[in-house]
Design an enzyme around this catalytic site. Structure first.
Site, short mmCIF file in Angstrom:
data_model
loop_
_atom_site.label_atom_id
_atom_site.label_comp_id
_atom_site.label_asym_id
_atom_site.label_seq_id
_atom_site.Cartn_x
_atom_site.Cartn_y
_atom_site.Cartn_z
CD1 TRP A 84 0.01 -1.28 3.33
CD2 TRP A 84 0.03 1.14 3.28
NE1 TRP A 84 0.47 -0.72 4.37
CE2 TRP A 84 0.88 0.52 4.52
CE3 TRP A 84 0.25 2.37 3.13
CZ2 TRP A 84 1.30 1.43 5.46
CZ3 TRP A 84 0.93 3.25 4.09
CH2 TRP A 84 1.50 2.65 5.27
CD GLU A 127 6.14 4.47 12.28
OE1 GLU A 127 6.90 4.25 11.57
OE2 GLU A 127 5.51 3.56 13.12
CD GLU A 165 9.05 0.85 10.15
OE1 GLU A 165 8.27 1.73 10.42
OE2 GLU A 165 8.77 -0.21 10.78
CG HIS A 168 4.86 2.74 8.80
ND1 HIS A 168 5.36 2.04 9.84
CD2 HIS A 168 4.33 2.15 8.00
CE1 HIS A 168 5.27 0.61 9.20
NE2 HIS A 168 4.57 0.72 7.99
CD GLU A 218 9.76 -2.98 13.51
OE1 GLU A 218 8.43 -2.86 13.23
OE2 GLU A 218 10.51 -2.59 12.92
CB THR A 221 5.74 0.18 16.64
OG1 THR A 221 6.43 -1.07 16.02
CG2 THR A 221 6.58 0.94 17.17
CG ASP A 250 3.69 -2.35 6.80
OD1 ASP A 250 3.04 -3.05 6.24
OD2 ASP A 250 3.86 -1.29 6.29
CD GLU A 251 5.32 -0.70 12.73
OE1 GLU A 251 6.49 -1.18 12.35
OE2 GLU A 251 5.14 0.56 12.64
CG HIS A 254 8.61 -4.52 9.65
ND1 HIS A 254 8.39 -3.12 9.60
CD2 HIS A 254 8.53 -4.83 8.35
CE1 HIS A 254 8.06 -2.66 8.40
NE2 HIS A 254 8.57 -3.78 7.73
FE LIG Z 1 8.40 -0.99 12.58
FE LIG Z 2 6.51 1.79 11.56
#
Ligand SMILES: [Fe+2]
Ligand SMILES: [Fe+2]
Length: 385
Positions: A84, A127, A165, A168, A218, A221, A250-251, A254
């Site tokens: 995205w 971020e 990242e 974000h 990670e 977050t 996403d976090e 990760h």
């Molecule tokens: Fe992250």
């Molecule tokens: Fe992030």
């Protein structure tokens, strides 16, 4: 993190084979002087800074994991074409309905309270300090990107992780700008101060410590963006909930990658990894944006963290939960064949989440009526801590 009211336990570094130390002066006059130099972290880093604590021969371990990382870590990256982008969730400036969409967005944002926006700004600023995090990853011995385009798996991961990242901060920044609810100049100043100050994760250029830190972060977050999504949904802003949810996803991806690296280190070098885990936990995991400053409030991070805890976005309880999750994921309790120091570290780490939870419950019982204070990010409106 700053919210924890536990006292740090005695620090034993088991890595100090080659550890030049930088003494940080902590006198009152120095501190006063440093307040005039807000980019300086000296007034807020009260410990000896240890560097290059991993014995040089351990670098070979990371070289030997090159293929493993290619097959087991890089798979957690998403191809750019499938990712995205912030624009997918923002009004399109090229469309006829651009101004209408902004109006509608601002209408939804009006219903959301200031304290929630403060948390969202804190997330966005965290971020936006991404240059600091890429720099931090590139301080780790044996895995840093030596050239800027190094073809190793470690360097490839670091660059692509940074690129993921970067979306974000972009998305949250543009959302907050268009929402019309926050003082963007005050927020932008905070970002500039924060990047100028850096961060102090106490990673000692040591990838064992570093990857434990990133696994923890990670996960933390993931939890906090996930909770921000849940609250946005409760407040009826489904679009904002979607934005926070996407970032949380996403976090999580990760977190999976970094946790896999540490899981592998536990497999091939359990004693060193065990000692590293205990070392990071003793030092406590500082949040990436712990040095934030807006030019005025020298306890800005603590204030943001207190609001995040009160809203249920991220608290000491979550800190303990993250730790417990990692202890279980890495099956720390089941590790065998450790040295006497390793066994001590294992016992310490396994008992820590429960101890933090007990201390936290007692602190909650003692909690008084929260004071409120004006925050620059929301035009100096008063927000309860
Ligand atoms: Fe992250
Ligand atoms: Fe992030």
């Amino acid at each position: 993190m700053a919210l924890l009211s536990i006292h740090p336990l005695p620090q034993v570094s088991n890595f100090c084979v080659k550890a030049p130390r930088v003494f940080v002066n902590n006198s009152t006059s120095k501190r006063a002087e440093n307040l005039k130099k807000p980019y300086s972290t000296k007034c807020r880093t009260m410990h000896d800074q240890v560097t290059h604590s991993m014995p040089p021969e351990k670098i070979e371990i990371f070289n030997s994991l090159e293929n493993w990382a290619s097959e087991n870590v890089l798979v957690y990256l998403k191809p750019v074409e499938k990712c995205w982008q912030p624009q997918d969730f923002l009004p399109d400036p090229n469309s006829d309905g651009f101004y209408e969409q902004i109006k509608e967005m601002q209408g939804r944002a009006k219903e959301v309270p200031d304290d929630y926006f403060v948390v969202l700004v804190g997330h966005m600023i965290t971020e936006e300090a991404l240059p600091t995090y890429q720099t931090m990853l590139n301080t780790f011995d044996g895995v840093r990107d030596e050239t800027g385009t190094s073809p190793t798996s470690w360097a490839t991961w670091t660059r692509a992780w940074t690129a993921e990242e970067n979306r974000h901060g972009d998305l949250l920044n543009k959302y907050l700008y268009l929402s019309g609810r926050v003082d963007m100049r005050a927020v932008e100043k905070t970002i500039q101060y924060l990047i100028g100050s850096g961060m102090d994760p106490k990673g000692e250029n040591n990838p064992y410590l570093g990857f434990i830190y990133t696994s923890f972060q990670e996960r933390a977050t993931f939890v906090s963006h996930g909770n921000a999504a849940r609250l946005a949904k409760q407040q009826g802003d489904l679009k904002l909930a979607q934005i926070c949810g996407l970032i949380a996803a996403d976090e999580k991806r990760h977190e999976n990658a970094y946790s896999k690296i540490v899981q592998k280190l536990f497999e091939i070098d359990p004693d060193t990894t065990m000692l590293a885990f205990a070392d990071m936990m003793r030092k406590k995991i500082s949040m990436p944006a712990h040095l934030m400053y807006d030019g005025r409030d020298s306890n800005l991070f603590d204030h943001f963290a207190a609001i995040a805890a009160r809203l249920g976005v991220y608290s000491a309880r979550d800190y303990a939960d993250v730790m417990e999750h990692l202890v279980n994921y890495w099956e720390v309790e089941k590790l065998t064949g450790l040295s006497p120091e390793g066994r001590k570290a294992q016992e310490f780490v396994c008992g820590l989440p429960r101890r933090i939870k007990i201390i936290e419950e007692k602190a909650q019982d003692r909690a008084k009526q929260a004071p409120s204070l004006p925050l620059s990010w929301v035009y100096d409106r008063e927000v309860s801590l």
